[in-house]
Design a protein around this motif. Sequence first.
Motif, PDB file in Angstrom:
ATOM      1  N   SER A  52      30.905  54.985  63.391  1.00  0.00           N
ATOM      2  CA  SER A  52      29.755  55.505  62.653  1.00  0.00           C
ATOM      3  C   SER A  52      29.964  56.980  62.340  1.00  0.00           C
ATOM      4  N   ILE A  53      29.797  57.332  61.084  1.00  0.00           N
ATOM      5  CA  ILE A  53      29.830  58.726  60.635  1.00  0.00           C
ATOM      6  C   ILE A  53      28.624  58.916  59.728  1.00  0.00           C
ATOM      7  N   SER A  54      27.804  59.900  60.007  1.00  0.00           N
ATOM      8  CA  SER A  54      26.609  60.091  59.190  1.00  0.00           C
ATOM      9  C   SER A  54      26.238  61.553  59.107  1.00  0.00           C
ATOM     10  N   SER A  55      25.449  61.856  58.093  1.00  0.00           N
ATOM     11  CA  SER A  55      24.953  63.205  57.885  1.00  0.00           C
ATOM     12  C   SER A  55      23.652  63.109  57.121  1.00  0.00           C
ATOM     13  N   GLN A  56      22.776  64.077  57.317  1.00  0.00           N
ATOM     14  CA  GLN A  56      21.548  64.103  56.550  1.00  0.00           C
ATOM     15  C   GLN A  56      21.813  64.541  55.112  1.00  0.00           C
ATOM     16  N   SER A  57      22.995  65.066  54.883  1.00  0.00           N
ATOM     17  CA  SER A  57      23.341  65.557  53.547  1.00  0.00           C
ATOM     18  C   SER A  57      24.353  64.617  52.904  1.00  0.00           C
ATOM     19  N   GLN A  58      23.939  63.921  51.849  1.00  0.00           N
ATOM     20  CA  GLN A  58      24.879  63.062  51.137  1.00  0.00           C
ATOM     21  C   GLN A  58      25.016  63.455  49.673  1.00  0.00           C
TER      22      GLN A  58
ATOM     23  N   ALA B   8      30.071  82.044  44.597  1.00  0.00           N
ATOM     24  CA  ALA B   8      30.960  81.773  45.726  1.00  0.00           C
ATOM     25  C   ALA B   8      30.128  81.787  47.011  1.00  0.00           C
ATOM     26  N   GLN B   9      30.376  80.850  47.915  1.00  0.00           N
ATOM     27  CA  GLN B   9      29.536  80.715  49.101  1.00  0.00           C
ATOM     28  C   GLN B   9      30.200  79.808  50.115  1.00  0.00           C
ATOM     29  N   GLN B  10      29.547  79.653  51.267  1.00  0.00           N
ATOM     30  CA  GLN B  10      29.986  78.680  52.257  1.00  0.00           C
ATOM     31  C   GLN B  10      28.941  77.580  52.362  1.00  0.00           C
ATOM     32  N   LEU B  11      29.444  76.359  52.482  1.00  0.00           N
ATOM     33  CA  LEU B  11      28.596  75.184  52.613  1.00  0.00           C
ATOM     34  C   LEU B  11      28.770  74.621  54.022  1.00  0.00           C
ATOM     35  N   THR B  12      27.677  74.426  54.743  1.00  0.00           N
ATOM     36  CA  THR B  12      27.725  73.887  56.104  1.00  0.00           C
ATOM     37  C   THR B  12      27.065  72.517  56.127  1.00  0.00           C
ATOM     38  N   ILE B  13      27.765  71.529  56.698  1.00  0.00           N
ATOM     39  CA  ILE B  13      27.275  70.152  56.775  1.00  0.00           C
ATOM     40  C   ILE B  13      27.258  69.716  58.232  1.00  0.00           C
TER      41      ILE B  13
ATOM     42  N   THR C  90      31.993  68.742  40.139  1.00  0.00           N
ATOM     43  CA  THR C  90      31.645  67.853  41.245  1.00  0.00           C
ATOM     44  C   THR C  90      32.857  67.588  42.132  1.00  0.00           C
ATOM     45  N   ALA C  91      32.627  67.519  43.428  1.00  0.00           N
ATOM     46  CA  ALA C  91      33.656  67.112  44.388  1.00  0.00           C
ATOM     47  C   ALA C  91      33.035  66.096  45.344  1.00  0.00           C
ATOM     48  N   PHE C  92      33.876  65.216  45.863  1.00  0.00           N
ATOM     49  CA  PHE C  92      33.435  64.214  46.831  1.00  0.00           C
ATOM     50  C   PHE C  92      34.158  64.452  48.151  1.00  0.00           C
ATOM     51  N   ILE C  93      33.398  64.696  49.211  1.00  0.00           N
ATOM     52  CA  ILE C  93      33.958  64.900  50.547  1.00  0.00           C
ATOM     53  C   ILE C  93      33.850  63.582  51.291  1.00  0.00           C
ATOM     54  N   ARG C  94      34.984  63.023  51.707  1.00  0.00           N
ATOM     55  CA  ARG C  94      34.995  61.753  52.431  1.00  0.00           C
ATOM     56  C   ARG C  94      35.411  62.004  53.875  1.00  0.00           C
ATOM     57  N   LEU C  95      34.602  61.527  54.808  1.00  0.00           N
ATOM     58  CA  LEU C  95      34.915  61.582  56.228  1.00  0.00           C
ATOM     59  C   LEU C  95      35.406  60.198  56.615  1.00  0.00           C
ATOM     60  N   VAL C  96      36.693  60.080  56.947  1.00  0.00           N
ATOM     61  CA  VAL C  96      37.331  58.780  57.123  1.00  0.00           C
ATOM     62  C   VAL C  96      37.782  58.617  58.565  1.00  0.00           C
ATOM     63  N   SER C  97      37.336  57.541  59.223  1.00  0.00           N
ATOM     64  CA  SER C  97      37.731  57.277  60.611  1.00  0.00           C
ATOM     65  C   SER C  97      39.082  56.578  60.641  1.00  0.00           C
ATOM     66  N   SER C  98      39.637  56.443  61.848  1.00  0.00           N
ATOM     67  CA  SER C  98      40.936  55.794  62.012  1.00  0.00           C
ATOM     68  C   SER C  98      40.886  54.327  61.628  1.00  0.00           C
ATOM     69  N   SER C  99      39.698  53.729  61.625  1.00  0.00           N
ATOM     70  CA  SER C  99      39.570  52.323  61.237  1.00  0.00           C
ATOM     71  C   SER C  99      39.210  52.177  59.763  1.00  0.00           C
ATOM     72  N   THR C 100      39.328  53.273  59.013  1.00  0.00           N
ATOM     73  CA  THR C 100      39.095  53.358  57.566  1.00  0.00           C
ATOM     74  C   THR C 100      37.618  53.309  57.178  1.00  0.00           C
ATOM     75  N   TYR C 101      36.702  53.354  58.161  1.00  0.00           N
ATOM     76  CA  TYR C 101      35.292  53.534  57.817  1.00  0.00           C
ATOM     77  C   TYR C 101      35.138  54.905  57.166  1.00  0.00           C
ATOM     78  N   ALA C 102      34.381  54.986  56.087  1.00  0.00           N
ATOM     79  CA  ALA C 102      34.262  56.256  55.360  1.00  0.00           C
ATOM     80  C   ALA C 102      32.806  56.576  55.051  1.00  0.00           C
ATOM     81  N   TYR C 103      32.492  57.860  55.088  1.00  0.00           N
ATOM     82  CA  TYR C 103      31.180  58.372  54.708  1.00  0.00           C
ATOM     83  C   TYR C 103      31.416  59.428  53.636  1.00  0.00           C
TER      84      TYR C 103
END
Length: 199
Positions: A95-101, A109-114, A161-174
Amino acid sequence: ILTVAKTTFDLSSSSTTIKVEVTHNCDFDYEIDGAAKEWIHHDESRAKQESASSVVYFKVSANENVEARSATITFRSSNGANQCQVIVNQAQKDSISSQSQNINVDYTAQQLTIDVESNTEYRIDISGNNTEWIRQAGSRAMEHSTITFDIDENLASTARTAFIRLVSSSTYAYTIEVIQEAAPHHIRLVIGHNSSSME
């Protein structure tokens, strides 16, 4: 005599069937402990019992929970004189989740925190038509973690636009979508003043 060839089964979160080889010189029975009866079931269609050895199969359901689970299967001789146990460990569902999708940021120019919550290791992939403008800043921690990205100023007249993918070792992605606004459109007006003289 009542023994099992393998005392521990470490399983993934997927559904599967385990094979327990039992050596015995007596009649025996088994018991699945507690709540595990809901996800471990004896597969009677594949049972094989002989005078000195038997093979017992158990179906293990997929683990849809975000926490790992364990169970004990106890084998006992009919007269209660002998017993042995099998431990079944099943991994959690990744499980990978965030309140920000979906995130919109202005052109500066700035920093983005998730903030990210996870129960598995994961890697970060960034995709899009042009992703040089956004990159991970520094390192991250596991479990409840905060990931920071550096975002360059957008000097173009169009959003990007950019897409940030959080990918686990079992290929589950958020996937998280980041949209950066276009730079403000400035119009420069040059007003000329003409004068004339009369003689």
